[in-house]
Motif scaffolding. Structure first.
Motif, PDB file in Angstrom:
ATOM      1  N   ALA A 129       0.836  -1.202   0.000  1.00 34.48           N
ATOM      2  CA  ALA A 129       0.000   0.000   0.000  1.00 34.48           C
ATOM      3  C   ALA A 129       0.870   1.252   0.000  1.00 34.48           C
ATOM      4  CB  ALA A 129      -0.916   0.005   1.216  1.00 34.48           C
ATOM      5  N   VAL A 130       0.412   2.292  -0.684  1.00 32.83           N
ATOM      6  CA  VAL A 130       1.090   3.587  -0.706  1.00 32.83           C
ATOM      7  C   VAL A 130       0.204   4.588   0.032  1.00 32.83           C
ATOM      8  CG1 VAL A 130       1.897   5.489  -2.164  1.00 32.83           C
ATOM      9  CG2 VAL A 130       2.247   3.116  -2.893  1.00 32.83           C
ATOM     10  N   TYR A 131       0.791   5.337   0.971  1.00 27.93           N
ATOM     11  CA  TYR A 131       0.039   6.312   1.763  1.00 27.93           C
ATOM     12  C   TYR A 131       0.528   7.728   1.474  1.00 27.93           C
ATOM     13  CZ  TYR A 131      -1.302   2.131   4.330  1.00 27.93           C
ATOM     14  OH  TYR A 131      -1.781   0.883   4.659  1.00 27.93           O
ATOM     15  N   ASN A 132      -0.320   8.710   1.740  1.00 24.79           N
ATOM     16  CA  ASN A 132       0.057  10.107   1.522  1.00 24.79           C
ATOM     17  C   ASN A 132       0.929  10.660   2.644  1.00 24.79           C
ATOM     18  OD1 ASN A 132      -1.167  10.582  -0.970  1.00 24.79           O
ATOM     19  ND2 ASN A 132      -3.148  10.949  -0.042  1.00 24.79           N
ATOM     20  N   SER A 133       0.925   9.976   3.794  1.00 30.25           N
ATOM     21  CA  SER A 133       1.704  10.485   4.928  1.00 30.25           C
ATOM     22  C   SER A 133       2.004   9.350   5.896  1.00 30.25           C
ATOM     23  CB  SER A 133       0.925  11.579   5.662  1.00 30.25           C
ATOM     24  OG  SER A 133      -0.261  11.035   6.228  1.00 30.25           O
ATOM     25  N   TRP A 134       2.942   9.604   6.786  1.00 27.10           N
ATOM     26  CA  TRP A 134       3.221   8.623   7.843  1.00 27.10           C
ATOM     27  C   TRP A 134       2.030   8.506   8.786  1.00 27.10           C
ATOM     28  CZ3 TRP A 134       9.017   9.793   9.401  1.00 27.10           C
ATOM     29  CH2 TRP A 134       9.859   9.230   8.423  1.00 27.10           C
ATOM     30  N   GLU A 135       1.350   9.602   8.979  1.00 31.03           N
ATOM     31  CA  GLU A 135       0.171   9.565   9.849  1.00 31.03           C
ATOM     32  C   GLU A 135      -0.883   8.615   9.277  1.00 31.03           C
ATOM     33  OE1 GLU A 135      -2.980  12.524  12.154  1.00 31.03           O
ATOM     34  OE2 GLU A 135      -1.573  13.356  10.706  1.00 31.03           O
ATOM     35  N   ALA A 136      -1.092   8.657   7.976  1.00 30.96           N
ATOM     36  CA  ALA A 136      -2.062   7.767   7.334  1.00 30.96           C
ATOM     37  C   ALA A 136      -1.650   6.311   7.499  1.00 30.96           C
ATOM     38  CB  ALA A 136      -2.197   8.118   5.859  1.00 30.96           C
ATOM     39  N   SER A 137      -0.357   6.053   7.425  1.00 39.21           N
ATOM     40  CA  SER A 137       0.162   4.697   7.602  1.00 39.21           C
ATOM     41  C   SER A 137      -0.063   4.206   9.034  1.00 39.21           C
ATOM     42  CB  SER A 137       1.661   4.667   7.275  1.00 39.21           C
ATOM     43  OG  SER A 137       2.196   3.377   7.472  1.00 39.21           O
ATOM     44  N   LEU A 138       0.199   5.079   9.997  1.00 38.42           N
ATOM     45  CA  LEU A 138      -0.001   4.736  11.408  1.00 38.42           C
ATOM     46  C   LEU A 138      -1.474   4.453  11.704  1.00 38.42           C
ATOM     47  CD1 LEU A 138       2.450   7.360  12.852  1.00 38.42           C
ATOM     48  CD2 LEU A 138       2.575   4.927  13.354  1.00 38.42           C
ATOM     49  N   LYS A 139      -2.349   5.241  11.112  1.00 39.41           N
ATOM     50  CA  LYS A 139      -3.789   5.040  11.315  1.00 39.41           C
ATOM     51  C   LYS A 139      -4.246   3.714  10.717  1.00 39.41           C
ATOM     52  CE  LYS A 139      -5.316   9.850  11.697  1.00 39.41           C
ATOM     53  NZ  LYS A 139      -6.149  10.934  11.108  1.00 39.41           N
ATOM     54  N   ALA A 140      -3.755   3.415   9.522  1.00 41.34           N
ATOM     55  CA  ALA A 140      -4.128   2.162   8.857  1.00 41.34           C
ATOM     56  C   ALA A 140      -3.648   0.958   9.669  1.00 41.34           C
ATOM     57  CB  ALA A 140      -3.537   2.122   7.453  1.00 41.34           C
ATOM     58  N   HIS A 141      -2.474   1.072  10.248  1.00 42.65           N
ATOM     59  CA  HIS A 141      -1.912  -0.005  11.070  1.00 42.65           C
ATOM     60  C   HIS A 141      -2.742  -0.212  12.338  1.00 42.65           C
ATOM     61  CE1 HIS A 141       0.694  -1.018  14.587  1.00 42.65           C
ATOM     62  NE2 HIS A 141       1.013  -2.029  13.813  1.00 42.65           N
ATOM     63  N   ALA A 142      -3.090   0.890  13.005  1.00 44.57           N
ATOM     64  CA  ALA A 142      -3.886   0.799  14.236  1.00 44.57           C
ATOM     65  C   ALA A 142      -5.264   0.210  13.941  1.00 44.57           C
ATOM     66  CB  ALA A 142      -4.025   2.181  14.870  1.00 44.57           C
ATOM     67  N   GLU A 143      -5.846   0.593  12.817  1.00 48.27           N
ATOM     68  CA  GLU A 143      -7.158   0.063  12.435  1.00 48.27           C
ATOM     69  C   GLU A 143      -7.076  -1.425  12.133  1.00 48.27           C
ATOM     70  OE1 GLU A 143      -8.502   2.496   9.210  1.00 48.27           O
ATOM     71  OE2 GLU A 143      -8.866   4.241  10.494  1.00 48.27           O
ATOM     72  N   LEU A 144      -5.959  -1.857  11.546  1.00 49.67           N
ATOM     73  CA  LEU A 144      -5.760  -3.279  11.262  1.00 49.67           C
ATOM     74  C   LEU A 144      -5.712  -4.085  12.561  1.00 49.67           C
ATOM     75  CD1 LEU A 144      -5.090  -5.644   9.334  1.00 49.67           C
ATOM     76  CD2 LEU A 144      -2.671  -5.016   9.587  1.00 49.67           C
TER      77      LEU A 144
END
Length: 201
Positions: A129-144
C-alpha cells in the motif's frame, strides 16, 4: 428599426462575451482549487536519524493509543523495526511504515520484501500500500490491529487485551502478525533500548 437592431445586437454580443469570460474564469478557479485540495504525498529523508523518526511519529502513535488502547511504544517499535526507522524506500518514499500489503490495484507499489518461510529468509516481490503520509500509515496499522481483516476481524484481539508492551509484543507474535519467530523479542529490545515505554499512558 436598423438602429435598434444594431443596438440589441451589440448588447447580445456584450452579454455573450461577459458570459464567456465568466465561464473561463470559473473554469480556471475550479481547476486551481481542485489542484490545491488534492492531497500531496509526503516524502522524507532517507537519512533520518532514529531520534528524529521517533519524535516525528510519537505524537501520532499516542493518538492511536488513546483511540484503540494499543501501547504507543509498540506502534513506534513496529514502525521503526519494520521500516529501518524510516529509512527504507517503502517508508521514506511511499509512507508505508509497516509493510502493509495492498488490498486494491490503486495506490500500490511492487517491491521486494524479506519473509521467513520454513525457517529460511527469502526475498519475494509483493504489492504494498502507498500512503500520503506517515500519519495515514499509522492510522491504517492501528485500524488493522483493532478491526483485523474481513476474513478474521478478531485476529489481533490478544494485542488489544494486553496490559503492557511486553504482553502486546508477544500477542502480536502469537496472533501471527509477522513471520519472524523473533518478532516479539525485537520489539521489546527496541522499546527498552530507545526508552519508548515513556510514550505509553
Amino acid at each position: 428599426m436598423k438602429i435598434k437592431s444594431k443596438k440589441w445586437a451589440g448588447i447580445v454580443i456584450g452579454i455573450a462575451a461577459l458570459c464567456f469570460a465568466l465561464a473561463i474564469g470559473l473554469g480556471i478557479y475550479l481547476h486551481s482549487t481542485s489542484q490545491s485540495t488534492k492531497p500531496q504525498r509526503e516524502t522524507h529523508s532517507s537519512k533520518i536519524t532514529v531520534n528524529q523518526f521517533i519524535k516525528t511519529i510519537a505524537p501520532i502513535a499516542q493518538k492511536e493509543q488513546k483511540k484503540y488502547h494499543i501501547p504507543a511504544s509498540i506502534i513506534i517499535a513496529q514502525a521503526g523495526t519494520e521500516s529501518n526507522w524510516g529509512r527504507s524506500k517503502l517508508a521514506y518514499k511511499y509512507n508505508n511504515l509497516f509493510g502493509i500489503k495492498a488490498t486494491s490495484k490503486k495506490n500500490r507499489v511492487r517491491m521486494y520484501t524479506k519473509e521467513n518461510m520454513n525457517g529460511k529468509t527469502v526475498e519475494v516481490k509483493q504489492y504494498f500500500a502507498v500512503y500520503n503520509s506517515w500519519e495515514a500509515s499509522l492510522k491504517a496499522h492501528a485500524e488493522l490491529l483493532a478491526h483485523g481483516t474481513k476474513a478474521k476481524p478478531n485476529v489481533f484481539k490478544d494485542v488489544l487485551k494486553a496490559k503492557n508492551y511486553q504482553e502486546a509484543a508477544w500477542a502480536l507474535q502469537k496472533d501471527g502478525y509477522a513471520t519472524d519467530p523473533n518478532y516479539a523479542s525485537k520489539l521489546i529490545y527496541a522499546i527498552k533500548k530507545f526508552k519508548l515505554y515513556k510514550y505509553d499512558e
